[in-house]
Design a protein around this motif. Structure first.
Motif, PDB file in Angstrom:
ATOM      1  N   ALA A  95       7.558  -4.491  10.626  1.00  0.00           N
ATOM      2  CA  ALA A  95       7.365  -4.267  12.200  1.00  0.00           C
ATOM      3  C   ALA A  95       5.953  -4.946  12.324  1.00  0.00           C
ATOM      4  N   ILE A  96       5.038  -5.144  11.232  1.00  0.00           N
ATOM      5  CA  ILE A  96       3.882  -5.732  11.907  1.00  0.00           C
ATOM      6  C   ILE A  96       3.311  -6.991  10.277  1.00  0.00           C
ATOM      7  N   ILE A  97       4.240  -6.909   9.681  1.00  0.00           N
ATOM      8  CA  ILE A  97       4.039  -7.920   8.289  1.00  0.00           C
ATOM      9  C   ILE A  97       3.283  -9.253   9.301  1.00  0.00           C
ATOM     10  N   SER A  98       2.351  -9.785   8.136  1.00  0.00           N
ATOM     11  CA  SER A  98       1.982 -10.844   8.626  1.00  0.00           C
ATOM     12  C   SER A  98       1.752 -11.525   7.383  1.00  0.00           C
ATOM     13  N   ASP A  99       1.587 -13.386   6.975  1.00  0.00           N
ATOM     14  CA  ASP A  99       1.673 -14.071   5.968  1.00  0.00           C
ATOM     15  C   ASP A  99       0.104 -13.729   5.375  1.00  0.00           C
ATOM     16  N   LEU A 120       2.866  -1.665   3.063  1.00  0.00           N
ATOM     17  CA  LEU A 120       2.499  -1.409   4.743  1.00  0.00           C
ATOM     18  C   LEU A 120       0.613  -0.613   4.449  1.00  0.00           C
ATOM     19  N   GLY A 121      -0.059  -0.855   3.591  1.00  0.00           N
ATOM     20  CA  GLY A 121      -1.046  -0.432   3.886  1.00  0.00           C
ATOM     21  C   GLY A 121      -1.548  -1.884   3.761  1.00  0.00           C
ATOM     22  N   ALA A 122      -1.185  -3.055   3.401  1.00  0.00           N
ATOM     23  CA  ALA A 122      -2.204  -3.895   3.534  1.00  0.00           C
ATOM     24  C   ALA A 122      -1.705  -4.566   5.079  1.00  0.00           C
TER      25      ALA A 122
END
Length: 222
Positions: A95-99, A120-122
């Motif tokens: 849901a909050i993944i980024s490049d 998840l931590g990243a």
């Protein structure tokens, strides 16, 4: 932690651009926190009007959607690793993944790591860093009104290139990368908007799928 300086500068640049565009602090903060879309936020910001009309809102949403279609490819690349995990463990990160988070995670996976908590931590770390860094950027708008003047617009491309180097697997990687470049430039020349982002990503994905054999899957720790 290596990603923090680049993300911080990029987010500060967005905060400054939002202030120059006329957004209130709360507008900028909540827009940044809810959308969390990096480069596409800058693009959509150029369409911002006060007051917002339905036409403008639709145009902004369409731009963000188009540029962020690449997230579908990022998610697909993670399926061999995360496909066997329950949804409640996978979806919060996606849901909050980024490049940058994806690059960190895929590098970790290729080095043999299988702990889903790394992704998840990243994602959480970069998301929190992103929404906090917009605050000083907003209030330093007078000094950062032109991000290009200080090279802030180059921060993320440089970061991506730096992070891609360690996952380089040899000259065969050059083929999909070059295909992405050629297709992106070609599409950009003939189509308006940001469809070149999706086109380049899809072209590279299909090329890589044709060239590479699937890696042997391993059990994923639950």
């Amino acid at each position: 932690a290596i990603t923090a300086p680049g993300i911080t500068l990029f987010a500060m640049g967005f905060g400054a651009a939002a202030a120059v565009q006329g957004l209130t602090f709360l507008d900028a903060f909540f827009y940044n926190a809810v959308v969390f879309a990096g480069a596409s936020q800058y693009v959509a910001l150029g369409l911002w009007t006060d007051p917002i009309t339905w036409t403008t809102a639709f145009a902004m949403a369409a731009v963000v959607f188009t540029v962020n279609l690449r997230m579908m490819l990022l998610g697909a690349a993670l399926r061999p690793w995360l496909g066997g995990l329950p949804a409640h463990k996978v979806y919060p990160g996606l849901a909050i993944i980024s490049d940058p988070a994806w690059i960190i995670a895929i590098r970790y996976y290729r080095e043999g790591g299988r702990d889903w908590g790394v992704l998840l931590g990243a994602c959480i770390f970069l998301y929190l860093n992103w929404i906090v860094a917009v605050v000083p950027g907003y209030y330093f708008a007078a000094a950062m009104a032109d991000p290009a003047r200080y090279g802030i617009d180059l921060v993320m491309p440089i970061f991506f290139i730096t992070m891609l180097v360690p996952i380089w697997r040899g000259r065969i990687d050059l083929v999909p990368w070059m295909v992405a470049v050629v297709v992106s430039l070609a599409v950009k020349a003939v189509l308006p908007g940001y469809w070149f982002v999706l086109a380049g990503g899809l072209a590279a994905a299909f090329t890589a799928a044709a060239l590479f054999q699937p890696e042997d899957s391993e059990p994923v720790p639950s």
